[in-house]
Write a protein that holds these residues in place. Structure first.
Motif, mmCIF file in Angstrom:
data_model
loop_
_atom_site.group_PDB
_atom_site.id
_atom_site.type_symbol
_atom_site.label_atom_id
_atom_site.label_comp_id
_atom_site.label_asym_id
_atom_site.label_seq_id
_atom_site.Cartn_x
_atom_site.Cartn_y
_atom_site.Cartn_z
ATOM 1 N N ILE A 1 5.956 -8.975 -9.161
ATOM 2 C CA ILE A 1 5.599 -8.738 -7.753
ATOM 3 C C ILE A 1 6.281 -7.476 -7.242
ATOM 4 N N GLY A 2 7.479 -7.234 -7.712
ATOM 5 C CA GLY A 2 8.172 -5.993 -7.380
ATOM 6 C C GLY A 2 8.581 -5.894 -5.917
ATOM 7 N N GLY A 3 8.966 -4.692 -5.502
ATOM 8 C CA GLY A 3 9.396 -4.492 -4.125
ATOM 9 C C GLY A 3 10.636 -5.292 -3.810
ATOM 10 N N ASP A 4 10.665 -5.915 -2.641
ATOM 11 C CA ASP A 4 11.822 -6.720 -2.252
ATOM 12 C C ASP A 4 12.044 -7.880 -3.216
ATOM 13 N N MET A 5 10.974 -8.430 -3.768
ATOM 14 C CA MET A 5 11.099 -9.579 -4.672
ATOM 15 C C MET A 5 11.853 -9.241 -5.957
ATOM 16 N N GLY B 1 0.832 -1.201 0.000
ATOM 17 C CA GLY B 1 0.000 0.000 0.000
ATOM 18 C C GLY B 1 0.859 1.240 0.000
ATOM 19 N N SER B 2 0.707 2.065 1.006
ATOM 20 C CA SER B 2 1.506 3.281 1.135
ATOM 21 C C SER B 2 2.987 2.920 1.211
ATOM 22 N N ALA B 3 3.807 3.584 0.394
ATOM 23 C CA ALA B 3 5.249 3.317 0.320
ATOM 24 C C ALA B 3 5.539 1.867 -0.041
ATOM 25 N N SER B 4 4.579 1.205 -0.696
ATOM 26 C CA SER B 4 4.696 -0.188 -1.143
ATOM 27 C C SER B 4 4.778 -1.182 0.003
ATOM 28 N N CYS B 5 4.433 -0.769 1.219
ATOM 29 C CA CYS B 5 4.529 -1.642 2.384
ATOM 30 C C CYS B 5 3.373 -2.651 2.421
ATOM 31 N N ARG C 1 6.067 -4.698 -1.689
ATOM 32 C CA ARG C 1 5.622 -5.282 -2.955
ATOM 33 C C ARG C 1 4.980 -4.171 -3.771
ATOM 34 N N SER C 2 5.169 -4.246 -5.076
ATOM 35 C CA SER C 2 4.581 -3.256 -5.979
ATOM 36 C C SER C 2 4.238 -3.958 -7.284
ATOM 37 N N PHE C 3 3.019 -4.507 -7.348
ATOM 38 C CA PHE C 3 2.620 -5.300 -8.502
ATOM 39 C C PHE C 3 2.748 -4.503 -9.801
ATOM 40 N N GLY C 4 3.307 -5.158 -10.822
ATOM 41 C CA GLY C 4 3.508 -4.512 -12.115
ATOM 42 C C GLY C 4 2.707 -5.143 -13.224
ATOM 43 N N GLU C 5 3.000 -4.727 -14.451
ATOM 44 C CA GLU C 5 2.262 -5.165 -15.625
ATOM 45 C C GLU C 5 2.281 -6.683 -15.803
ATOM 46 N N GLY C 6 3.393 -7.303 -15.449
ATOM 47 C CA GLY C 6 3.533 -8.735 -15.668
ATOM 48 C C GLY C 6 2.554 -9.586 -14.893
ATOM 49 N N MET C 7 1.864 -9.005 -13.907
ATOM 50 C CA MET C 7 0.908 -9.769 -13.116
ATOM 51 C C MET C 7 -0.270 -10.261 -13.959
#
Length: 355
Positions: free
Chosen positions: A214-218, A140-144, A170-176
């Motif tokens: 999935i983005g973020g740490d992943m 969500g906020s700040a990708s947390c 996590r920051s879901f992207g287009e690939g999802m």
């Protein structure tokens, strides 16, 4: 023509004739890694408790056992990707994680569940694994990440392996929206004629897509901060194990190059693990585990609905940014070849279904 009916028929044919659904080693092996949706409530609770315990701070100040383990991946990141050693290194690393979890709850029967992301190919973000009982959802906020039994925690290390406590991101992207369908993946794996082909197809194709989407740490070298990493890599390891079972004359082969361009061999040492050669990790059964088949019950809990009235073709593979390729040491030419290979499979499946 109804796409899903034809697709499911094709998947059944491929699975039955090319890739075994379960390793023969499971007959005499009591450590069976299951698809995460196959776990009983008690088994899921046990796994979550083990991860939670590994993430607890030790009596003295410093990183948790989980933090320390995640940092190993970050420190070896350059040497263990975009090369032939990708599969054996991660097989050993995953097994050591499994042994860690067994030790913290004093239960040698615990196994790491795999995530078969082809069950969720139509809409990965809607998968049940991204709900509170499992890993939690998008940031969500700040990708947390703010929910999930395995999603709410603060890792200690950043992408460079330096101490920098932060929320799990996590920051879901287009690939999802573009995970491989079962038929796409099975065709890609069964069409891998050598170990080197297989390793490249898996890593540069679906493996990287899951991480980047999935983005973020992943998306970083510290991706094991997210417990989802281990279920993702258990599935990657399962694909290699299934290919080995389907190709007994190739099962013990190890060829290709590492990221520095050097030819590989079975006597190579796994980076960061002194004395552990590739030859020691070539058989999952000798390492004490095997994989279950993905059952209909697991598919039913995938939160996906195969619409038998759908007339939509499978989408082509998403583009990969130059930034991501550079960060992973991926040769753009190799990426283009794998992308074209997967798109050829997708086009053939779409043609077969009248699109």
């Amino acid at each position: 023509m109804r796409y899903s009916i034809v697709l499911l028929s094709l998947v059944a044919i491929i699975a039955a004739t090319v890739v075994p659904m379960i390793s023969a080693a499971c007959i005499n092996n009591n450590l069976v890694r299951k698809e995460i949706r196959q776990l009983t409530p008690a088994e899921l609770t046990k796994y979550i408790n083990a991860v939670t315990l590994a993430r607890r701070a030790l009596p003295r100040p410093g990183p948790t056992q989980y933090d320390t383990f995640a940092r190993i991946h970050a420190m070896q990141g350059y040497f263990i990707h975009s090369g032939a050693n990708f599969l054996p290194w991660h097989r050993y690393y995953l097994r050591q994680y499994e042994l860690l979890l067994q030790s913290v709850i004093n239960d040698p029967t615990l196994t790491v569940p795999y995530w078969d992301w082809t069950l969720d190919y139509q809409n990965p973000s809607a998968s049940v694994i991204f709900t509170d009982p499992y890993f939690g959802g998008n940031g969500g906020s700040a990708s947390c990440v703010t929910n999930g039994k395995l999603g709410q925690w603060r890792p200690l290390y950043n992408w460079a392996g330096n101490a920098s406590a932060h929320c799990l991101k996590r920051s879901f992207g287009e690939g999802m929206s573009r995970y491989p369908s079962p038929a796409t993946l099975q065709t890609l794996i069964s069409g891998s004629a050598t170990y080197a082909n297989l390793a490249t197809n898996i890593e540069i194709g679906p493996h990287n897509l899951v991480h980047s989407s999935i983005g973020g740490d992943m998306k970083e070298a510290i991706s094991p901060n997210d417990a989802l990493f281990f279920s993702h890599h258990a599935n990657v390891d399962r694909l290699w194990a299934n290919w080995q079972d389907a190709n007994p004359t190739l099962a013990g082969t190890y060829n290709g190059k590492n990221i520095t361009g050097q030819r590989v061999g079975l006597t190579d040492i796994l980076h960061g693990f002194p004395g552990i050669t590739v030859s020691k990790v070539m058989k999952a059964s000798t390492m004490g585990y095997c994989y279950s088949a993905t059952t209909a019950s697991a598919a039913a809990r995938s939160a996906q609905t195969l619409d038998d009235e759908s007339e939509e073709p499978l989408p082509n593979w998403p583009p990969v940014s130059a930034e991501f390729m550079a960060s992973k040491g991926i040769d753009p030419k190799v990426q283009a070849e794998v992308t074209a290979r997967i798109n050829n499979i997708i086009d053939a499946l779409n043609d077969a279904n009248g699109f």
